[in-house]
Design a protein around this motif. Structure first.
Motif: not given
Length: 721
Positions: A63-89
């Motif tokens: 799978x490597x090297x892996x370099x996205x053609x277009x970098x994207x952003x999402x709401x930051x992860x919950x530090x206690x559960x990285x599978x979901x987004x941080x509710x406060x953020x």
């Protein structure tokens, strides 16, 4: 209506105070034609690799090297559960975007920190909503009311900050690409067993190499014996002084026999003072602090401090308006700050016992645009703190004293050098004395100078040899790096570096050519410890075995090279100045990453790290005072093993009562409570910020099943008594 976005709630409060806005709502302040809202640092983060492509959820070499053609952003992860987004953020992001779209808002102002990181934080939140309104940038070095009001008058269009944003994004994308690819491939290639990944990073590895090189230097050091001949002379009026035998400016000798011969030769011979020089010398105060120098000073002077802790405390002082922006690499102030600095000096020194010796002057040592990079040096503001915690007091006092020193008299001392000659002897005996004449700036920190007095003698005076001896010495190995010395090497990329390098030389080092930035170096040192590459031994930093194996085995040697990393950091600095394009830099980083992945894949198969799966044994800390069951440690607290049967006894790790005194429940504390009914706890913090020690008890309430804390200052209640 103007909408201001601050980086943190505390900064939003400072801006609201400056604009006299008292009306606080859910996630923002409003009043006087302003809305002030805030982030919690980063609210969004770059996609994880698996967010681009689900196959990346499993690490496979193909799978490597892996370099996205277009970098994207999402709401930051919950530090206690990285599978979901941080509710406060998520909630705060919705609030900010709702406020941006309000019909009465006609201007959006980013008031995040004036640096790469702050620019990225503000832009990533604001442009995510694709606003069609004017966007401005509030650029401040401190959060005092005066500066906030003046800054609003001098705002820039955010478009003018494009080079700063390009530098911030370039750094973020580069570290993501290098980190994700090389950490994954290195772990797959060199690690046996499942566990923490082998961390590979652009700044991490050259920093590790600095410590590794020093460790190897110490290991390979071969001590050598050398000898000195020390003579004691007496003047006509019975005063004594010592002189060291010197030939051709050399006072250390490898051959002891040669000195023994001289020792025998000088006995009963006539000695004479053949030269005397008296020189007045000036000692200037050390330059104003930048972040690295502040971290070096505090970690060297106070036990238990790390660079990371110094930065956290300085950041707190900055957000409370007591000091200027701490993440700076400059050791001087902008020349435009002359008038303001004079006012700050007056505000801070009115009540000092030596205030008559403090005089404001415009000097090149303090005010020098050539030595200012983005932000001026760290200095106090005119806001005098009424109450500080003991940690804040240490950092604030250091910054305040360093500032005041600049405007006090230069310290002066007199250095005397005597040359004593003995008849028929090749060589002379040198004696040096030092007397402080003017304390000057040393009074600010109560620095006591040690005088070394020589007797009053003149050239041609006869003196008598009364004692002499050959002393044995051994050459010493280099010292292990401390956070202070490591920060200096990182700051200068090893250029012109010596242990005793003067601040003058340090100040003139090529700007931008460094390992990491003032803002990230502390984080790098902390991470090296956290991932097990280095460890601390007192103030010293040493390589762990894992760190050594990584340096000796990892084949991408450029990543250990200070020059290579320094050039990358210099390029980021040039992007910030608008001299290099983001595209050019990223092309370089991406091709380097692709080549590095290929080098690792084709390299030798060796194991750098073997992770053994060890079953955790549950330690019993004591008997439950409620039901007699076993007290064991859980993720969030220390509780009873009979909880399924209804026992409610628990001591939470982040217990609110303990947290109010800046303490967490520990295994040691819980063991003492269960065994002795009380635990002696040191270093509790009062509401006023002072430290104290006390006995704590954890007792059942008479009317329900819950327990409460009791505090005692005398030794009692032990063993149930």
């Amino acid at each position: 209506m103007r909408l201001i976005l601050a980086e943190k709630p505390s900064v939003a409060k400072n801006i609201a105070d400056a604009l006299n806005i008292k009306n606080k709502k859910d996630g923002y302040f409003e009043g006087n034609n302003y809305i002030i809202t805030w982030a919690f640092g980063h609210l969004v983060q770059l996609y994880d690799a698996k967010d681009y492509d689900s196959k990346m959820a499993r690490w496979k070499m193909d799978n490597f090297p892996f370099i996205p053609s277009n970098f994207k952003y999402k709401v930051k992860n919950d530090p206690r559960n990285r599978q979901r987004s941080d509710r406060g953020a998520e909630k705060q992001l919705k609030t900010i975007h709702f406020l941006m779209k309000r019909n009465d808002v006609d201007m959006i102002i980013s008031a995040c920190d004036y640096d790469r990181e702050g620019q990225v934080i503000g832009d990533s939140i604001i442009y995510r909503a694709r606003p069609k309104k004017q966007i401005y940038r509030l650029l401040l070095n401190e959060w005092t009311p005066d500066e906030v009001l003046q800054g609003i008058e001098k705002m820039k269009p955010n478009e003018a900050m494009r080079p700063l944003q390009d530098a911030g994004v370039s750094r973020q994308w580069a570290d993501w690409v290098i980190g994700i690819n090389l950490t994954s491939v290195a772990t797959l290639k060199y690690q046996k067993g499942k566990g923490k990944a082998l961390n590979i990073g652009r700044v991490l590895l050259p920093t590790l190499k600095i410590i590794y090189d020093r460790d190897k230097e110490i290991e390979s050091f071969v001590p050598e014996d050398y000898f000195k001949l020390i003579a004691t002379f007496q003047t006509k009026d019975q005063k004594e002084y010592e002189g060291t035998y010197t030939v051709d400016n050399e006072e250390k000798f490898k051959e002891k026999d040669k000195l023994i011969n001289i020792l025998e030769l000088i006995q009963s011979k006539q000695a004479t003072i053949t030269d005397k020089s008296v020189e007045k010398k000036k000692e200037f105060p050390p330059f104003l602090f930048n972040l690295s120098n502040l971290q070096g000073y505090i970690t060297n002077k106070f036990k238990g401090w790390t660079s990371d802790k110094v930065l956290k405390v300085a950041q707190s002082l900055y957000e409370k308006k007591f000091i200027t922006y701490p993440r700076t690499s400059s050791i001087a102030l902008e020349e435009s700050l002359v008038g303001k600095t004079a006012k700050v000096l007056k505000a801070l020194t009115d009540d000092l016992p030596f205030k008559d010796e403090i005089k404001f002057m415009k000097t090149k040592r303090v005010f020098n645009n050539a030595k200012v990079e983005s932000h001026s040096a760290i200095v106090p503001t005119y806001v005098k703190p009424k109450r500080l915690s003991s940690d804040e007091q240490i950092v604030y006092t250091a910054i305040k004293n360093r500032f005041i020193m600049q405007f006090m008299p230069v310290a002066e001392y007199e250095e005397t050098k005597l040359t004593t000659t003995i008849d028929d002897v090749n060589g002379v005996f040198i004696s040096k004395g030092k007397v402080q004449l003017v304390e000057g700036w040393k009074k600010a920190e109560n620095i006591k100078s040690r005088d070394n007095l020589l007797p009053l003698v003149q050239v041609n005076d006869a003196v008598r040899l009364i004692d002499s001896e050959v002393t044995s010495h051994v050459t010493k190995p280099p010292k292990h790096h401390t956070e202070k010395t490591l920060l200096r090497v990182m700051e200068t990329c090893g250029k012109s570096y010596k242990e005793d390098e003067s601040d003058e030389v340090m100040g003139s080092i090529l700007t931008g050519f460094s390992i990491g930035t003032a803002a990230t170096r502390a984080e790098t040192i902390k991470k090296l410890k956290d991932v097990g590459y280095i460890f601390g031994q007192g103030k010293n930093l040493l390589c762990q075995d894992l760190g050594r194996r990584l340096v000796e085995t990892f084949p991408v040697k450029d990543l250990f090279d200070l020059e290579f990393t320094g050039r990358l950091e210099k390029t980021l600095s040039d992007i910030q100045k608008g001299n290099v394009s983001k595209k050019e830099f990223l092309r370089l980083v991406f091709s380097f990453t692709e080549e590095s992945v290929a080098t690792i894949k084709n390299g030798q198969d060796v194991i750098i790290n073997e992770v053994n799966a060890v079953r955790k044994t549950t330690e019993v800390l004591g008997a439950c005072p409620q039901c007699g069951g076993k007290i064991i440690e859980g993720a969030k607290g220390f509780g009873c093993s009979n909880w399924k049967s209804g026992c409610k006894f628990v001591i939470w790790k982040n217990d609110k009562y303990l947290a109010s005194m800046k303490k967490r429940a520990t295994k040691t504390m819980v063991k003492a409570l269960l065994k002795n009914k009380a635990a002696y706890v040191k270093g509790l913090t009062s509401k006023k910020g002072s430290k104290f020690n006390a006995y704590l008890r954890y007792e059942k309430n008479p009317d329900n099943d819950y327990f409460s804390w009791k505090m005692e200052f005398k030794k009692q209640y032990f063993n149930g008594k």
